[in-house]
Design a protein around this motif. Structure first.
Motif, PDB file in Angstrom:
ATOM      1  N   LEU A  49       0.835  -1.202   0.000  1.00  0.00           N
ATOM      2  CA  LEU A  49       0.000   0.000   0.000  1.00  0.00           C
ATOM      3  C   LEU A  49       0.873   1.257   0.000  1.00  0.00           C
ATOM      4  O   LEU A  49       0.572   2.240  -0.700  1.00  0.00           O
ATOM      5  CB  LEU A  49      -0.937  -0.012   1.218  1.00  0.00           C
ATOM      6  N   GLU A  50       1.966   1.237   0.757  1.00  0.00           N
ATOM      7  CA  GLU A  50       2.908   2.364   0.757  1.00  0.00           C
ATOM      8  C   GLU A  50       3.481   2.593  -0.640  1.00  0.00           C
ATOM      9  O   GLU A  50       3.598   3.741  -1.092  1.00  0.00           O
ATOM     10  CB  GLU A  50       4.044   2.091   1.752  1.00  0.00           C
ATOM     11  N   LEU A  51       3.843   1.515  -1.317  1.00  0.00           N
ATOM     12  CA  LEU A  51       4.409   1.636  -2.664  1.00  0.00           C
ATOM     13  C   LEU A  51       3.369   2.163  -3.651  1.00  0.00           C
ATOM     14  O   LEU A  51       3.695   2.944  -4.554  1.00  0.00           O
ATOM     15  CB  LEU A  51       4.944   0.286  -3.133  1.00  0.00           C
ATOM     16  N   GLU A  52       2.129   1.738  -3.486  1.00  0.00           N
ATOM     17  CA  GLU A  52       1.063   2.224  -4.363  1.00  0.00           C
ATOM     18  C   GLU A  52       0.871   3.724  -4.211  1.00  0.00           C
ATOM     19  O   GLU A  52       0.649   4.432  -5.202  1.00  0.00           O
ATOM     20  CB  GLU A  52      -0.246   1.481  -4.045  1.00  0.00           C
ATOM     21  N   VAL A  53       0.977   4.207  -2.995  1.00  0.00           N
ATOM     22  CA  VAL A  53       0.862   5.655  -2.754  1.00  0.00           C
ATOM     23  C   VAL A  53       2.038   6.380  -3.392  1.00  0.00           C
ATOM     24  O   VAL A  53       1.877   7.407  -4.062  1.00  0.00           O
ATOM     25  CB  VAL A  53       0.784   5.947  -1.239  1.00  0.00           C
ATOM     26  N   GLN A  54       3.261   5.840  -3.210  1.00  0.00           N
ATOM     27  CA  GLN A  54       4.454   6.448  -3.803  1.00  0.00           C
ATOM     28  C   GLN A  54       4.350   6.531  -5.323  1.00  0.00           C
ATOM     29  O   GLN A  54       4.779   7.507  -5.945  1.00  0.00           O
ATOM     30  CB  GLN A  54       5.705   5.640  -3.435  1.00  0.00           C
ATOM     31  N   ALA A  55       3.787   5.484  -5.915  1.00  0.00           N
ATOM     32  CA  ALA A  55       3.700   5.406  -7.378  1.00  0.00           C
ATOM     33  C   ALA A  55       2.487   6.140  -7.937  1.00  0.00           C
ATOM     34  O   ALA A  55       2.293   6.189  -9.153  1.00  0.00           O
ATOM     35  CB  ALA A  55       3.670   3.942  -7.816  1.00  0.00           C
ATOM     36  N   GLY A  56       1.665   6.713  -7.056  1.00  0.00           N
ATOM     37  CA  GLY A  56       0.483   7.436  -7.501  1.00  0.00           C
ATOM     38  C   GLY A  56      -0.666   6.539  -7.928  1.00  0.00           C
ATOM     39  O   GLY A  56      -1.607   6.977  -8.585  1.00  0.00           O
ATOM     40  N   VAL A  57      -0.591   5.264  -7.532  1.00  0.00           N
ATOM     41  CA  VAL A  57      -1.651   4.311  -7.880  1.00  0.00           C
ATOM     42  C   VAL A  57      -2.840   4.456  -6.940  1.00  0.00           C
ATOM     43  O   VAL A  57      -3.989   4.265  -7.337  1.00  0.00           O
ATOM     44  CB  VAL A  57      -1.108   2.857  -7.830  1.00  0.00           C
ATOM     45  N   LYS A  58      -2.556   4.812  -5.678  1.00  0.00           N
ATOM     46  CA  LYS A  58      -3.629   4.999  -4.684  1.00  0.00           C
ATOM     47  C   LYS A  58      -3.387   6.292  -3.927  1.00  0.00           C
ATOM     48  O   LYS A  58      -2.247   6.764  -3.803  1.00  0.00           O
ATOM     49  CB  LYS A  58      -3.637   3.833  -3.701  1.00  0.00           C
ATOM     50  N   GLU A  59      -4.466   6.842  -3.404  1.00  0.00           N
ATOM     51  CA  GLU A  59      -4.369   8.067  -2.614  1.00  0.00           C
ATOM     52  C   GLU A  59      -3.943   7.735  -1.188  1.00  0.00           C
ATOM     53  O   GLU A  59      -4.352   6.711  -0.638  1.00  0.00           O
ATOM     54  CB  GLU A  59      -5.719   8.781  -2.583  1.00  0.00           C
ATOM     55  N   ARG A  73      -0.711  -6.005  -7.948  1.00  0.00           N
ATOM     56  CA  ARG A  73      -0.520  -4.682  -7.355  1.00  0.00           C
ATOM     57  C   ARG A  73       0.900  -4.174  -7.596  1.00  0.00           C
ATOM     58  O   ARG A  73       1.103  -2.981  -7.886  1.00  0.00           O
ATOM     59  CB  ARG A  73      -0.834  -4.722  -5.858  1.00  0.00           C
ATOM     60  N   LEU A  74       1.893  -5.054  -7.509  1.00  0.00           N
ATOM     61  CA  LEU A  74       3.274  -4.623  -7.771  1.00  0.00           C
ATOM     62  C   LEU A  74       3.442  -4.247  -9.232  1.00  0.00           C
ATOM     63  O   LEU A  74       4.178  -3.303  -9.553  1.00  0.00           O
ATOM     64  CB  LEU A  74       4.264  -5.731  -7.396  1.00  0.00           C
ATOM     65  N   LEU A  75       2.759  -4.944 -10.131  1.00  0.00           N
ATOM     66  CA  LEU A  75       2.820  -4.598 -11.548  1.00  0.00           C
ATOM     67  C   LEU A  75       2.284  -3.184 -11.773  1.00  0.00           C
ATOM     68  O   LEU A  75       2.862  -2.401 -12.541  1.00  0.00           O
ATOM     69  CB  LEU A  75       2.010  -5.611 -12.358  1.00  0.00           C
ATOM     70  N   LYS A  76       1.204  -2.831 -11.079  1.00  0.00           N
ATOM     71  CA  LYS A  76       0.643  -1.483 -11.205  1.00  0.00           C
ATOM     72  C   LYS A  76       1.583  -0.437 -10.616  1.00  0.00           C
ATOM     73  O   LYS A  76       1.669   0.694 -11.111  1.00  0.00           O
ATOM     74  CB  LYS A  76      -0.724  -1.421 -10.528  1.00  0.00           C
ATOM     75  N   VAL A  77       2.291  -0.821  -9.548  1.00  0.00           N
ATOM     76  CA  VAL A  77       3.290   0.089  -8.961  1.00  0.00           C
ATOM     77  C   VAL A  77       4.392   0.369  -9.974  1.00  0.00           C
ATOM     78  O   VAL A  77       4.816   1.520 -10.157  1.00  0.00           O
ATOM     79  CB  VAL A  77       3.883  -0.518  -7.670  1.00  0.00           C
ATOM     80  N   ARG A  78       4.858  -0.661 -10.642  1.00  0.00           N
ATOM     81  CA  ARG A  78       5.898  -0.492 -11.663  1.00  0.00           C
ATOM     82  C   ARG A  78       5.414   0.440 -12.774  1.00  0.00           C
ATOM     83  O   ARG A  78       6.154   1.323 -13.221  1.00  0.00           O
ATOM     84  CB  ARG A  78       6.276  -1.857 -12.252  1.00  0.00           C
ATOM     85  N   GLU A  79       4.181   0.239 -13.203  1.00  0.00           N
ATOM     86  CA  GLU A  79       3.614   1.091 -14.256  1.00  0.00           C
ATOM     87  C   GLU A  79       3.495   2.533 -13.775  1.00  0.00           C
ATOM     88  O   GLU A  79       3.743   3.478 -14.529  1.00  0.00           O
ATOM     89  CB  GLU A  79       2.252   0.547 -14.680  1.00  0.00           C
ATOM     90  N   GLY A  80       3.126   2.693 -12.488  1.00  0.00           N
ATOM     91  CA  GLY A  80       3.011   4.032 -11.919  1.00  0.00           C
ATOM     92  C   GLY A  80       4.337   4.761 -11.892  1.00  0.00           C
ATOM     93  O   GLY A  80       4.416   5.959 -12.215  1.00  0.00           O
TER      94      GLY A  80
END
Length: 209
Positions: A130-140, A157-164
């Motif tokens: 979840l922290e990585l998703e926030v860093q990558a702009g995937v989640k607020e 979810r990690l794939l979306k982080v990479r894309e972010g």
């Protein structure tokens, strides 16, 4: 040939995993129980001929000679890449102290304390992704996630982080290096150098025994 025989035994024993669950139900805890309960990690630690402890990359890098192997449900439907992404996320949260404990746990029936230990790693994994998703702009920031703690879900979810991160302007190599840095403590190129060094020591031992 003693070292070669030892590694063969490790691989054979590692494949004796429990009956496969549905891939969407295979949680981090479930997979760690497979790796600990079957002695997969501890056997690889014994087979490792380098200094100290084997790298956490054995959890996700198939190029590592001591890769833990796929659980049946991922191998049967060719989901290897998804498994490796999910376990990369798990490796990110395992501290050195926890890793040493996992490496030293012999194949055994898991008691309540050990199961709770694995649950804590699972919980930490969910916080980290979840922290990585926030860093990558995937989640607020501040938004909770209802995702389940499964290997399958973590991989997506990690794939979306990479894309972010790529959308933020990071090059592919920089993204890969950042993920490896989170997972094992050093960049991908440095990791390959460590593997080469360990293999050279391993080969030397085989010829001198």
């Amino acid at each position: 040939m003693a070292a070669s025989t030892a590694y063969s035994t490790v691989v054979d024993n590692a494949m004796k995993s429990p009956a496969p669950a549905k891939i969407g139900d295979h949680t981090v805890q479930h997979e760690l129980e497979r790796l600990v309960g079957n002695g997969v990690i501890s056997k690889r630690q014994k087979a490792y001929l380098g200094d100290g402890f084997v790298s956490k990359s054995i959890l996700f890098d198939e190029k590592n000679d001591l890769f833990v192997g796929l659980p049946d449900q991922f191998a049967l439907i060719s989901e290897g890449a998804r498994y490796r992404r999910g376990m990369t996320t798990v490796a990110m949260v395992i501290t050195q102290q926890q890793w040493e404990e996992l490496c030293n746990l012999e194949s055994t029936e898991l008691d309540e304390d050990r199961r709770n230990f694995l649950v804590r790693i699972q919980d930490a994994t969910m916080v980290r992704i979840l922290e990585l998703e926030v860093q990558a702009g995937v989640k607020e920031a501040g938004k909770a996630s209802r995702a389940r703690p499964t290997i399958h879900s973590l991989a997506g979810r990690l794939l979306k982080v990479r894309e972010g991160w790529k959308k933020q302007g990071m090059a592919d190599l920089d993204v890969e290096n950042k993920i490896h840095l989170h997972a094992v403590g050093f960049r991908k190129g440095q990791q390959n150098a460590v593997f080469r060094s360990a293999r050279m020591r391993s080969t030397y031992c085989w010829f001198t025994e």
